[in-house]
Motif scaffolding. Structure first.
Motif, PDB file in Angstrom:
ATOM      1  N   UNK A 178       1.076  -1.098   0.413  1.00  0.00           N
ATOM      2  CA  UNK A 178       0.159  -0.568   0.203  1.00  0.00           C
ATOM      3  C   UNK A 178       0.626   1.411  -0.403  1.00  0.00           C
ATOM      4  N   UNK A 179       0.468   2.553  -0.707  1.00  0.00           N
ATOM      5  CA  UNK A 179       1.178   3.545  -0.081  1.00  0.00           C
ATOM      6  C   UNK A 179       1.141   4.286   1.507  1.00  0.00           C
ATOM      7  N   UNK A 180       0.077   3.834   1.921  1.00  0.00           N
ATOM      8  CA  UNK A 180       0.606   4.198   3.715  1.00  0.00           C
ATOM      9  C   UNK A 180       2.149   3.166   3.525  1.00  0.00           C
ATOM     10  N   UNK A 181       1.725   1.908   3.605  1.00  0.00           N
ATOM     11  CA  UNK A 181       3.878   1.193   3.430  1.00  0.00           C
ATOM     12  C   UNK A 181       4.681   1.838   3.491  1.00  0.00           C
ATOM     13  N   UNK A 182       4.298   1.940   2.337  1.00  0.00           N
ATOM     14  CA  UNK A 182       5.256   2.252   1.400  1.00  0.00           C
ATOM     15  C   UNK A 182       5.760   4.118   2.517  1.00  0.00           C
ATOM     16  N   UNK A 183       4.943   5.050   2.618  1.00  0.00           N
ATOM     17  CA  UNK A 183       4.851   6.100   3.313  1.00  0.00           C
ATOM     18  C   UNK A 183       5.884   5.724   4.406  1.00  0.00           C
ATOM     19  N   UNK A 184       5.652   4.440   4.983  1.00  0.00           N
ATOM     20  CA  UNK A 184       5.876   4.703   6.692  1.00  0.00           C
ATOM     21  C   UNK A 184       7.513   4.082   6.428  1.00  0.00           C
ATOM     22  N   UNK A 185       8.131   3.351   5.428  1.00  0.00           N
ATOM     23  CA  UNK A 185       9.124   2.824   5.102  1.00  0.00           C
ATOM     24  C   UNK A 185      10.075   3.977   4.423  1.00  0.00           C
ATOM     25  N   UNK A 186       9.763   4.999   4.677  1.00  0.00           N
ATOM     26  CA  UNK A 186      10.456   6.052   3.372  1.00  0.00           C
ATOM     27  C   UNK A 186      10.677   6.851   4.724  1.00  0.00           C
ATOM     28  N   UNK A 187       9.925   7.089   5.714  1.00  0.00           N
ATOM     29  CA  UNK A 187       9.344   7.775   6.638  1.00  0.00           C
ATOM     30  C   UNK A 187      10.736   7.387   7.598  1.00  0.00           C
ATOM     31  N   UNK A 188      10.831   6.246   7.486  1.00  0.00           N
ATOM     32  CA  UNK A 188      11.846   5.314   8.386  1.00  0.00           C
ATOM     33  C   UNK A 188      13.414   5.728   8.195  1.00  0.00           C
ATOM     34  N   UNK A 189      13.561   5.271   6.843  1.00  0.00           N
ATOM     35  CA  UNK A 189      14.874   5.876   5.958  1.00  0.00           C
ATOM     36  C   UNK A 189      14.931   6.653   5.771  1.00  0.00           C
ATOM     37  N   UNK A 190      14.297   7.984   6.187  1.00  0.00           N
ATOM     38  CA  UNK A 190      14.512   9.572   6.275  1.00  0.00           C
ATOM     39  C   UNK A 190      15.125   9.640   7.791  1.00  0.00           C
ATOM     40  N   UNK A 191      14.238   9.051   9.006  1.00  0.00           N
ATOM     41  CA  UNK A 191      14.810   9.168  10.303  1.00  0.00           C
ATOM     42  C   UNK A 191      16.439   8.049  10.099  1.00  0.00           C
ATOM     43  N   UNK A 192      16.171   6.880  10.127  1.00  0.00           N
ATOM     44  CA  UNK A 192      18.498   6.367  10.032  1.00  0.00           C
ATOM     45  C   UNK A 192      18.919   6.715   9.747  1.00  0.00           C
ATOM     46  N   UNK A 193      18.732   8.275   8.716  1.00  0.00           N
ATOM     47  CA  UNK A 193      19.999   8.007   7.989  1.00  0.00           C
ATOM     48  C   UNK A 193      19.935   9.587   8.474  1.00  0.00           C
ATOM     49  N   UNK A 194      19.244   9.933   9.726  1.00  0.00           N
ATOM     50  CA  UNK A 194      19.439  11.185  10.217  1.00  0.00           C
ATOM     51  C   UNK A 194      19.003  12.331   8.968  1.00  0.00           C
ATOM     52  N   UNK A 195      18.250  12.542   8.535  1.00  0.00           N
ATOM     53  CA  UNK A 195      18.111  13.363   6.965  1.00  0.00           C
ATOM     54  C   UNK A 195      16.722  14.295   8.708  1.00  0.00           C
ATOM     55  N   UNK A 196      17.371  16.025   8.660  1.00  0.00           N
ATOM     56  CA  UNK A 196      16.055  16.548   9.271  1.00  0.00           C
ATOM     57  C   UNK A 196      14.741  16.408   8.166  1.00  0.00           C
TER      58      UNK A 196
END
Length: 214
Positions: A178-196
């Protein structure tokens, strides 16, 4: 949407022009070498330039050097580089500063007309389009200490698809989630990479650059 083509093969150049015209693009110019392209850009600017990485007279890196010049002198013009073979060093040179409004595709991708036209449109509007083969090659060269080591396999797959220029919906379609699942993955990627979460630079672009440089 305006486009300029720099390709020394007459058949490919004219074929691209016809393909783009039929798709609704306005082809401002068809150039056989980098000098012709530079002259063209002194007039009306295109939204995107499609340029062969190797152009006359030496067929070494004239096209790439022209692409880098265009990105520096005309930041509002997208640049889509075409190459016959994978050339990682030249690809990284093109992506050194930003992945916004830039693409690097193998010429074989032109045969997939809808995907190729989508890549041209993405680059013209400030997005990116990196050939999946190049992404896979870079992925295989990952170091054990790279900054992406904390990502899960699914998160890494999402980032790999982002690097290829896919939107969230495109990622969802590719992964059959789902698009919602992708959004969660993307958000997690940004967080783990330390992107503001705030700032003038796109976190998506920063994440792609981290992936390509890792």
């Amino acid at each position: 949407m305006r486009v300029a083509i720099a390709e020394d093969s007459v058949l490919l150049r004219e074929g691209l022009a016809r393909l783009l015209t039929d798709a609704g693009f306005e082809v401002l110019g068809r150039c056989g070498d980098a000098d012709e392209l530079r002259l063209l850009l002194r007039g009306r600017l295109p939204d995107v330039v499609i340029v062969d990485i190797r152009l006359p007279p030496t067929h070494s890196d004239e096209g790439m050097r022209a692409a880098v010049e265009i990105r520096a002198g005309h930041p509002g013009v997208g640049v889509l580089v075409l190459s016959q073979y994978i050339e990682i060093g030249l690809a990284m040179k093109l992506l050194a500063d930003s992945a916004e409004g830039v693409g690097y595709l193998l010429k074989d991708r032109i045969s997939d007309v809808p995907a190729f036209l989508d890549a041209v449109r993405r680059v013209a509007t400030g997005g990116s389009a990196i050939d999946p083969t190049i992404v896979s090659t870079l992925l295989s060269r990952r170091r054990s200490d790279d900054p992406l080591g904390h990502l899960t396999p699914r998160e890494h797959e999402v980032l790999e698809l982002m690097a290829a220029g896919n939107s969230n919906q495109g990622i969802a379609d590719h992964m059959t989630i789902t698009l919602r699942a992708v959004e969660k993955y993307v958000s997690s990627v940004f967080t783990k990479l330390g992107l503001p979460a705030t700032g003038s630079e796109s976190r998506r672009v920063l994440a792609v650059l981290l992936f390509l440089r890792a």
